[in-house]
Motif scaffolding. Sequence first.
Motif, short mmCIF file in Angstrom:
data_model
loop_
_atom_site.label_atom_id
_atom_site.label_comp_id
_atom_site.label_asym_id
_atom_site.label_seq_id
_atom_site.Cartn_x
_atom_site.Cartn_y
_atom_site.Cartn_z
N VAL A 26 -38.38 63.54 -20.19
CA VAL A 26 -39.02 62.73 -18.87
C VAL A 26 -38.91 61.34 -19.76
N SER A 27 -40.18 61.32 -20.57
CA SER A 27 -39.99 59.38 -20.62
C SER A 27 -38.78 58.77 -21.55
N ILE A 29 -35.74 60.03 -20.92
CA ILE A 29 -34.45 59.41 -19.21
C ILE A 29 -35.44 58.63 -18.86
N GLN A 30 -36.64 58.17 -18.49
CA GLN A 30 -37.28 57.11 -17.94
C GLN A 30 -37.62 55.39 -18.80
N SER A 31 -37.51 56.02 -19.85
CA SER A 31 -37.28 54.64 -20.57
C SER A 31 -35.16 53.74 -20.84
N TYR A 32 -34.61 55.16 -20.85
CA TYR A 32 -33.07 55.38 -21.15
C TYR A 32 -33.01 54.40 -19.63
N THR A 33 -33.22 54.63 -18.08
CA THR A 33 -32.78 53.62 -17.48
C THR A 33 -33.04 52.43 -17.36
N LYS A 34 -34.58 52.48 -17.74
CA LYS A 34 -35.85 50.83 -17.46
C LYS A 34 -35.43 49.64 -19.02
N MET A 63 -36.30 65.50 -11.20
CA MET A 63 -36.84 63.24 -11.68
C MET A 63 -36.19 62.70 -10.60
N GLU A 65 -34.39 60.06 -11.65
CA GLU A 65 -33.46 59.51 -12.60
C GLU A 65 -32.18 60.33 -11.82
#
Length: 149
Positions: A26-27, A29-34, A63, A65
């Motif tokens: 999750v971390s 994917i979130q950092s990748y998208t942001k 998620m 994303e």
Amino acid sequence: KQWYQRRVAITAGDRDMYEKGVRAFVSFIQSYTKHMCKAIFILKELDMEGLVESFALLKVPKMPELKNRTIELNLSVEVDVEKIPYSDKIREKARLKRLELGPILDKDQKNKRFKNNPSWTKKKEQKVKKEKRKFKKIVAKSKVVETMD
């Protein structure tokens, strides 16, 4: 693929490893998208099946994303994620106790949460007062405009 099956077997035997893998996924994917450089870090072009395998996930977390993506898991054995035990005896005992008392604790927590919030009627009264003030301002402005004409 053999290393993946070994990692899945380890993850299926220890809930702590499973939870850490999910949090890391999750971390990531979130950092990748942001990330600021959107030209390089494109989520649609990312190999999700490979990522899921690298984090040894037994189930893909829900998620926002990944809302429009379908990710297939190639597990040799179907694993019920809710029944994975902790390898630490104390944590497993606490988890089982929480599962037994789950509905009771949920109700108590909901009651505590609503007791701390201000009542909705007070909020409604404040909203009505605010609308009255706005209305008075509009009326006063319209009177000023009429006197100018």
